[in-house]
Design a protein around this motif. Structure first.
Motif, mmCIF file in Angstrom:
data_model
loop_
_atom_site.group_PDB
_atom_site.id
_atom_site.type_symbol
_atom_site.label_atom_id
_atom_site.label_comp_id
_atom_site.label_asym_id
_atom_site.label_seq_id
_atom_site.Cartn_x
_atom_site.Cartn_y
_atom_site.Cartn_z
ATOM 1 N N LEU A 105 -7.094 25.911 25.337
ATOM 2 C CA LEU A 105 -7.851 27.042 24.826
ATOM 3 C C LEU A 105 -6.948 27.963 24.013
ATOM 4 O O LEU A 105 -5.731 27.988 24.210
ATOM 5 C CB LEU A 105 -8.500 27.862 25.953
ATOM 6 N N GLN A 106 -7.568 28.640 23.072
ATOM 7 C CA GLN A 106 -6.846 29.694 22.342
ATOM 8 C C GLN A 106 -7.607 30.999 22.523
ATOM 9 O O GLN A 106 -7.267 31.815 23.361
ATOM 10 C CB GLN A 106 -6.665 29.304 20.884
ATOM 11 N N CYS A 107 -8.706 31.184 21.786
ATOM 12 C CA CYS A 107 -9.454 32.433 21.975
ATOM 13 C C CYS A 107 -10.259 32.419 23.261
ATOM 14 O O CYS A 107 -10.597 33.452 23.804
ATOM 15 C CB CYS A 107 -10.373 32.715 20.788
ATOM 16 N N GLY A 108 -10.617 31.221 23.741
ATOM 17 C CA GLY A 108 -11.314 31.119 25.008
ATOM 18 C C GLY A 108 -12.824 31.241 24.937
ATOM 19 O O GLY A 108 -13.495 31.150 25.971
ATOM 20 N N PHE A 109 -13.362 31.419 23.745
ATOM 21 C CA PHE A 109 -14.805 31.636 23.668
ATOM 22 C C PHE A 109 -15.589 30.404 24.119
ATOM 23 O O PHE A 109 -16.593 30.505 24.807
ATOM 24 C CB PHE A 109 -15.228 32.026 22.242
ATOM 25 N N CYS A 110 -15.090 29.239 23.733
ATOM 26 C CA CYS A 110 -15.811 28.002 24.048
ATOM 27 C C CYS A 110 -15.518 27.506 25.460
ATOM 28 O O CYS A 110 -16.164 26.590 25.947
ATOM 29 C CB CYS A 110 -15.397 26.909 23.054
ATOM 30 N N THR A 111 -14.478 28.079 26.093
ATOM 31 C CA THR A 111 -13.901 27.478 27.296
ATOM 32 C C THR A 111 -14.863 27.336 28.477
ATOM 33 O O THR A 111 -14.883 26.276 29.115
ATOM 34 C CB THR A 111 -12.627 28.258 27.703
ATOM 35 N N VAL A 141 -18.565 22.812 20.792
ATOM 36 C CA VAL A 141 -17.787 23.119 19.590
ATOM 37 C C VAL A 141 -16.655 24.068 19.942
ATOM 38 O O VAL A 141 -16.856 25.047 20.671
ATOM 39 C CB VAL A 141 -18.701 23.752 18.518
ATOM 40 N N CYS A 142 -15.458 23.777 19.431
ATOM 41 C CA CYS A 142 -14.327 24.701 19.545
ATOM 42 C C CYS A 142 -13.788 24.957 18.153
ATOM 43 O O CYS A 142 -13.517 24.013 17.412
ATOM 44 C CB CYS A 142 -13.229 24.109 20.423
ATOM 45 N N ARG A 143 -13.636 26.222 17.803
ATOM 46 C CA ARG A 143 -13.167 26.556 16.463
ATOM 47 C C ARG A 143 -11.657 26.748 16.412
ATOM 48 O O ARG A 143 -11.104 27.003 15.353
ATOM 49 C CB ARG A 143 -13.850 27.839 15.962
ATOM 50 N N CYS A 144 -10.988 26.711 17.557
ATOM 51 C CA CYS A 144 -9.561 27.016 17.565
ATOM 52 C C CYS A 144 -8.667 25.798 17.765
ATOM 53 O O CYS A 144 -7.730 25.571 17.020
ATOM 54 C CB CYS A 144 -9.226 28.006 18.681
ATOM 55 N N THR A 145 -8.921 25.033 18.809
ATOM 56 C CA THR A 145 -7.869 24.137 19.305
ATOM 57 C C THR A 145 -7.725 22.829 18.540
ATOM 58 O O THR A 145 -6.701 22.178 18.664
ATOM 59 C CB THR A 145 -8.146 23.735 20.768
HETATM 60 S S1 FES Z 1 -10.600 28.286 22.049
HETATM 61 FE FE1 FES Z 1 -11.469 29.471 20.485
HETATM 62 S S2 FES Z 1 -13.331 28.442 20.164
HETATM 63 FE FE2 FES Z 1 -12.334 27.108 21.496
#
Ligand code: FES
Ligand code: FES
Lengths: 169, 290
Positions: A105-111, A141-145
């Motif tokens: 995870l990065q931003c964690g929104f999708c987690t 969907v994950c926009r970060c990892t």
């Molecule tokens: S960690 Fe940012 S959208 Fe998946």
């Protein structure tokens, strides 16, 4: 029940994370909103609200379900599990540990959605292949990892689960 | 966005559901898994004033395997996928179900819901046609049975009347020597198909095809049988290595492919030819295994 159906608010009783919760909901109240606004379980995230991103995934009777495509009134009698249940005792769940280790995870929104979808997979198939993991997670969907860390996390959680099962008790 | 208000009904019997539907035939809607309807309601593309939830009607969720397979319209896709007896008789249905949405959609989505919704890019309508299924509907005048061949009219439109409820999907006994193939191309596994095909063939004692169905989907306003391709298969042996390419060439003849902002008609035509070729090759393999 059918003679009295209206669009107005009614009492809804849901079993969430092993506890019975009662709230007022219109029929049109989405499960995602009921969890977040009425029960203040804001761990369930809402990304697209049209069934595309998977951020709102919760477990219903053990199966992953998009809470933005489900009305709270439909869930009476069901067993719902949200991300809050994973670390209920204060410690991270092994799948959460694995996500932390592998940078899943990065931003964690999708987690939250990924964690619960992965949990359902590992319960059904404790040692999935990478291809099976990717197929099972394809609706999230994950926009970060870039997904690699997420897939690695599920592989690691599966491997750890196996070690534990092998340990003599 | 959030859905517009509606009255919610949760009947427990099919009869109750049918009478509610008659009462609300004008602007009511049946909801089963809601995987197609709720997104449309969230975006306010659909604003039913009443929802009749068939999710609690146990008699609509049954799966009966004897000879053929009868699946209640409200049986969940994920549950059908887990039934070994269904997989044994209808491997084509199981192969196609793996492409229906993602696990979270299949946990709620139903067999009948996908068929009654009639998205032209959906897998199950094409499979129903390929397997010669019959659709059982209950309405004010009682029960009627509609062949899948006559069920899908155009975009999101079926032969069901506004006050008719789809209650069951009946797949006939597939018989002994039945070959099948399934192929689709989508942007991502689980997304709607940009083009796809379901092939079935039944073979006689000599190993030649006696009858065949080649059903294209995701190509125009409704799934469609490719008649010339089917004719090419009849009398042929699925093991003939030249067959697949010839059936593929025949499959696009006379078909009007639709264009949309994402997929051109020319792409669809090319894709269908390739997919049909592979599906026929797959059917030869399933034949050998049978
Ligand atoms: S960690 Fe940012 S959208 Fe998946
Ligand atoms: S918020 Fe439910 S799928 Fe995106």
């Amino acid at each position: 029940m059918s003679e009295t159906a209206t669009a107005g608010r009614r009492l809804v009783e849901l079993n969430v994370n092993g506890m019975s919760h009662v709230g007022l909901a219109e029929p049109r109240t989405l499960l995602s909103d009921f969890l977040r606004h009425d029960l203040e379980l804001t761990g369930t995230h809402v990304g697209c609200e049209q069934g595309v991103c998977g951020a709102c995934t919760v477990l219903v009777d053990g199966e992953p379900v998009r809470s933005c495509l489900t009305f709270a009134v439909q869930m009476e009698g069901a067993r719902i599990e949200t991300v809050e249940a994973l670390s209920a005792d204060g410690a991270l769940h092994p799948i959460q540990e694995a996500f932390r280790n592998t940078h899943g995870l990065q931003c964690g929104f999708c987690t939250p959605g990924f964690l619960l979808t992965a949990k359902a997979l590992l319960e059904e198939n404790p040692s999935p292949s990478e291809a099976e993991i990717r197929e099972h997670l394809s609706g999230n969907v994950c926009r970060c990892t870039g997904y690699q860390g997420i897939v690695d996390a599920v592989l690691e959680a599966a491997a750890n689960g196996k070690d534990q099962a092998d340990e003599p008790r | 966005m959030k859905p517009a208000p509606f009255a919610y009904y949760a009947p427990e019997t099919a009869a109750e559901a049918v009478s509610l539907l008659q009462e609300h035939a004008v602007d009511g809607k049946v909801i089963a898994g809601g995987q197609s309807l709720v997104p449309m309601m969230n975006m306010r593309l659909a604003r039913p004033t009443a929802l009749i939830d068939v999710g609690r009607v146990a008699e609509l969720a049954g799966i009966a395997v004897e000879g053929g397979v009868a699946i209640g319209a409200a049986a969940k896709q994920a549950r059908v996928l887990r039934e070994d007896a269904v997989a044994e008789r209808l491997p084509l249905l199981v192969a196609a179900l793996r492409h229906v949405g993602h696990p979270a959609n299949r946990a709620r989505g139903t067999i009948g819901g996908s068929i009654a919704h009639a998205d032209p890019a959906a897998e199950l309508p094409a499979v129903a046609i390929a397997l010669g299924a019959e659709l059982v509907a209950v309405g004010p005048d009682g029960t009627r049975t509609i062949p899948a061949d006559e069920f899908f009219l155009t975009y999101y439109t079926t032969a069901l009347g506004p006050d008719e409820l789809l209650v069951e999907v009946r797949f006939p006994d597939p018989g002994g020597s039945r070959a099948w193939g399934f192929r689709e191309v989508a942007r991502r596994h689980g997304d709607f198909a940009m083009a796809g095909v379901a092939v079935t063939a039944s073979c006689g004692a000599g190993g030649t095809v006696e009858s065949a169905r080649v059903v294209l989907f995701g190509i125009a306003d409704a799934p469609q049988r490719a008649a010339a391709a089917e004719q090419r298969m009849v009398g042929a042996s699925p093991a003939d290595p030249a067959l697949a390419a010839e059936v593929a060439a025949a499959a696009t003849a006379g078909v009007e492919f639709a264009s949309d902002p994402y997929v051109s008609a020319a792409y669809r035509e090319d894709a269908v030819a390739a997919l049909v070729e592979r599906a026929v090759q797959e059917s030869a393999k399933t034949m050998e295994e049978a």
